[in-house]
Structures are given as structure tokens and as C-alpha cells.
Design an enzyme around this catalytic site. Structure first.
Site, short mmCIF file in Angstrom:
data_model
loop_
_atom_site.label_atom_id
_atom_site.label_comp_id
_atom_site.label_asym_id
_atom_site.label_seq_id
_atom_site.Cartn_x
_atom_site.Cartn_y
_atom_site.Cartn_z
N ARG A 1 25.73 78.00 17.48
CA ARG A 1 26.46 78.67 18.58
C ARG A 1 25.52 78.72 19.78
NH1 ARG A 1 30.12 84.06 18.61
NH2 ARG A 1 31.52 82.44 17.82
N HIS B 1 35.35 75.69 21.31
CA HIS B 1 35.23 76.53 20.11
C HIS B 1 36.12 75.91 19.02
CE1 HIS B 1 34.24 79.77 17.59
NE2 HIS B 1 34.84 80.78 18.19
N GLN C 1 37.30 77.71 15.68
CA GLN C 1 38.34 78.72 15.87
C GLN C 1 39.72 78.06 15.89
OE1 GLN C 1 37.87 82.29 16.38
NE2 GLN C 1 40.03 82.14 15.85
N ASP D 1 42.56 85.32 25.09
CA ASP D 1 41.13 85.49 24.80
C ASP D 1 40.58 86.40 25.88
OD1 ASP D 1 38.52 85.18 23.83
OD2 ASP D 1 38.21 83.24 24.81
N CYS E 1 41.36 85.15 19.19
CA CYS E 1 40.18 84.77 18.41
C CYS E 1 39.29 85.98 18.12
CB CYS E 1 39.41 83.67 19.13
SG CYS E 1 38.71 84.16 20.72
N ARG F 1 39.10 81.78 9.45
CA ARG F 1 37.85 81.14 9.85
C ARG F 1 37.08 80.69 8.59
NH1 ARG F 1 35.42 82.39 14.69
NH2 ARG F 1 33.96 80.77 14.06
N1 NVA Z 1 35.65 82.83 25.12
C1 NVA Z 1 34.90 83.74 24.28
C2 NVA Z 1 35.19 83.49 22.84
C3 NVA Z 1 34.54 84.45 21.88
C4 NVA Z 1 34.77 84.12 20.44
C5 NVA Z 1 33.43 83.62 24.57
O1 NVA Z 1 32.94 82.49 24.73
O2 NVA Z 1 32.74 84.64 24.66
N1 CP Z 2 36.13 84.53 17.27
C1 CP Z 2 34.79 84.49 17.13
O1 CP Z 2 34.16 83.43 17.21
O2 CP Z 2 34.21 85.70 16.85
P1 CP Z 2 32.65 86.08 16.85
O3 CP Z 2 32.17 85.94 18.26
O4 CP Z 2 32.59 87.48 16.33
O5 CP Z 2 31.93 85.10 15.95
#
Ligand code: NVA
Ligand code: CP
Length: 308
Positions: free
Chosen positions: A101, A128, A131, A224, A264, A292
Site C-alpha cells: 500500500r 485500489h 477493493q 468513498d 470501501c 476483501r
Molecule cells: N480513497 C481512499 C480509499 C481508502 C480505502 C483513500 O485512498 O484514502
Molecule cells: N477499504 C480499505 O482499503 O480499508 P483500509 O484502509 O482500512 O485498509
């Protein structure tokens, strides 16, 4: 040849369907695959915070007979002290899969280019895709089919989720509509790629600033956060810019009467969605969060098998 999963179309439509079918199989029989028996180790690297991704990959690797190793980059040499390429060369000799990540998507491409074990994007600034596999599994469970279904995403249409929805849902043959305020729409290259995929798989793509137009008759509706990780400084401005894009009961009522609601997570009730919608009867967010686990187990098992 080693297979990586950095963005939604790193698999074909048929391969996406195979992974989703395997996810359902693993949901029914959680310990039926021993992909990482040994146990072999899987590196789970986090440059950004996480709850779902960390839990689901940790549990998933263990379910597949492996050893999950979480690396928070703040406590490692990665980043400022050591290049991505050098890190990849250290990891590939010791771990069976790398899950990362991060911020810039280019980092994942560099990691993949230097790794002979699968690299999985567990969220970048641009995509992502894990997801989206979970969301597709959830829609399939609740609606029975994916191809031909209508999917709508309302909110920050310029973020990683919007990009992945456009490409991932188009690959599944869905009609995908995304709506956001002007200035928060997906870039032209992503839209063009989604349109190309949709044309090949019987779906369609709509990008608009009209939330009601996007949500009309949708079978599945998603949103989101308006403030993604790394954008915290823009919070005040974004809350102003996204006025009118909250999914509330009135907007949700424009979708099909049996539409499901996805998010998500983490969610910010009162901003991108009201509490009555996200906590209401149409919401399937807890199935989505659980999925997930099943989707990522299938992805890991499939990638390792294809890379052998
Ligand atoms: N768009 C959000 C998704 C979190 C799972 C982010 O990147 O923070
Ligand atoms: N939806 C998602 O990726 O959640 P987290 O940021 O908690 O991993």
C-alpha cells in the site's frame, strides 16, 4: 512468467471471473488451498494506514498456510533510505508474494519490474484493485450476475476508487457511471481505457457532474471518502467543493428500488453518505468488508499458480 496485480486490467475479463469464482469457493471452504504451505512468508508493506487491508491480508495469508509479515515503512529502510528496486531484490529471495500500500503508483511498477514473485497493489494514489474484486464479489452475491448490471459511483471521481471502478466494472461487462464535481473527474486516459474495455465486453461508461443522472436505475451504488489518504490538507476546500454529492435517501431513491449500497470504508457519515443510507436496509458494507478476505485469498492463490 510472474504475474502481478497493480491495476484492475492486469487480468483479462475471463481471469477476473476465474478469480471471483475461486473467491466464492474459498468463502465456502476457507482452508481448502495451501498456496503458502511451508509456511512461506508474504510481505505486507504499508506506507499508509489501514484496518481492512491489514486484517484481511494477514488472515488470508494464514488461511492459505503461510506466514504474513507486516512491514510499516516508517520502521524500515524503505523510502528515503533505500530504493524500491533494492528492496524488491532483497524481498524476492525470501518471500512468496509482496503486497504493498503506497502513494505514487510508479513505485509499484518499479517493485514489480524488479521482483520475480507476484506484487499486489493494496492501494496506491491511482488504483485500489483489491477493493474492486471484493465489491464485484459482493454485487455478484447479492444480484446473481455482473454483466449488464448498472453500477454508479458518486463522490470523488478523480480518486483511486473511481479509477478502479471504471476499469474493473467495465472488465466485468457492467454499465458504469461515475459522478463528481467538476475538477474531481477521472483523467482522460483512464476514461478512454474504461471505454475501450466496456466496448469489448458489452458494458458502457458515463462520466458526469450530475449525480442524479449517474445513479438513475443503478443496481449497485457506491461512494468513498472525499478526502483520501495524503489529501488531509485539502479537507476544508474539498468539503465545500463536494456539496450536493452526499448520497442521502433522496438521491438513493433514484437508483433501482432493490439497489445495494457499497462503501470501501472508512466512511464519514454526514459527508459522502448519510447515516440512514449507510446503516440502512440497502447497505451491504459488512459483506463487502468481509469479502476483501475471500477475494484477496483467491487473488493470491491464482497469481502464485499462474506465476509457477
Ligand atoms: N480513497 C481512499 C480509499 C481508502 C480505502 C483513500 O485512498 O484514502
Ligand atoms: N477499504 C480499505 O482499503 O480499508 P483500509 O484502509 O482500512 O485498509
Amino acid at each position: 512468467m510472474v504475474r502481478h496485480f497493480l491495476k484492475d486490467d492486469d487480468v483479462t475479463a475471463a481471469e477476473q471471473a476465474q478469480i471471483l469464482a475461486l473467491a466464492s469457493e474459498l468463502k465456502a471452504a476457507p482452508y481448502s488451498r495451501r498456496t503458502f504451505a511451508g509456511p512461506q512468508t508474504v510481505a505486507l508493506i504499508f506506507d499508509k494506514t489501514s484496518t481492512r487491508t491489514r486484517v484481511s491480508f494477514t488472515v488470508g495469508v494464514a488461511d492459505l498456510g503461510g506466514n504474513p509479515m507486516v512491514i510499516d515503512t516508517g520502521t524500515s529502510q524503505m523510502g528515503k533510505k533505500e530504493s524500491v528496486a533494492d528492496t524488491a531484490r532483497v524481498l524476492e529471495r525470501q518471500v512468496a508474494t509482496i503486497v504493498w500500500r503506497t502513494y505514487a503508483h510508479s513505485g509499484l511498477e518499479e517493485m514489480a519490474a524488479n521482483s520475480n514473485v507476484p506484487v499486489i497493489n493494496s492501494l496506491s494514489d491511482d488504483y485500489h484493485p483489491c477493493q474492486i474484486l471484493a465489491d464485484l464479489l459482493t454485487i455478484k452475491e447479492h444480484k446473481g450476475t455482473l454483466a449488464g448490471r448498472r453500477f454508479a459511483y458518486i463522490g470523488d471521481a478523480s480518486n483511486n476508487m473511481a479509477n478502479s471502478y471504471l476499469i474493473g466494472m467495465a472488465l466485468a461487462g457492467m454499465h458504469v457511471a461515475v459522478a463528481g464535481p467538476s475538477g474531481y473527474l477521472p483523467n482522460a486516459a483512464v476514461v478512454a481505457r474504461a471505454q475501450e474495455i466496456a466496448a469489448a465486453h458489452g458494458g458502457s461508461v458515463l462520466v458526469t457532474t450530475d449525480a442524479a443522472a449517474a445513479i438513475g436505475n443503478a443496481d449497485a451504488v457506491a461512494t468513498d471518502t472525499w478526502i483520501s489518504m495524503g489529501q488531509e490538507d485539502e479537507k476544508e476546500q474539498r468539503i465545500k467543493d463536494f456539496a450536493g454529492f452526499t448520497i442521502d435517501a433522496a438521491l438513493m431513491s433514484k437508483a433501482a428500488s432493490d439497489a445495494i449500497f457499497l462503501h470501501c470504508l472508512p466512511a464519514y457519515r454526514g459527508y459522502e453518505v448519510t447515516a440512514d443510507v449507510i446503516d440502512g436496509d440497502q447497505s451491504v458494507i459488512w459483506d463487502e468488508a468481509e469479502n476483501r478476505l475471500h477475494a484477496q485469498k483467491a487473488l493470491m492463490a491464482w497469481l502464485v499458480e499462474k506465476s509457477a
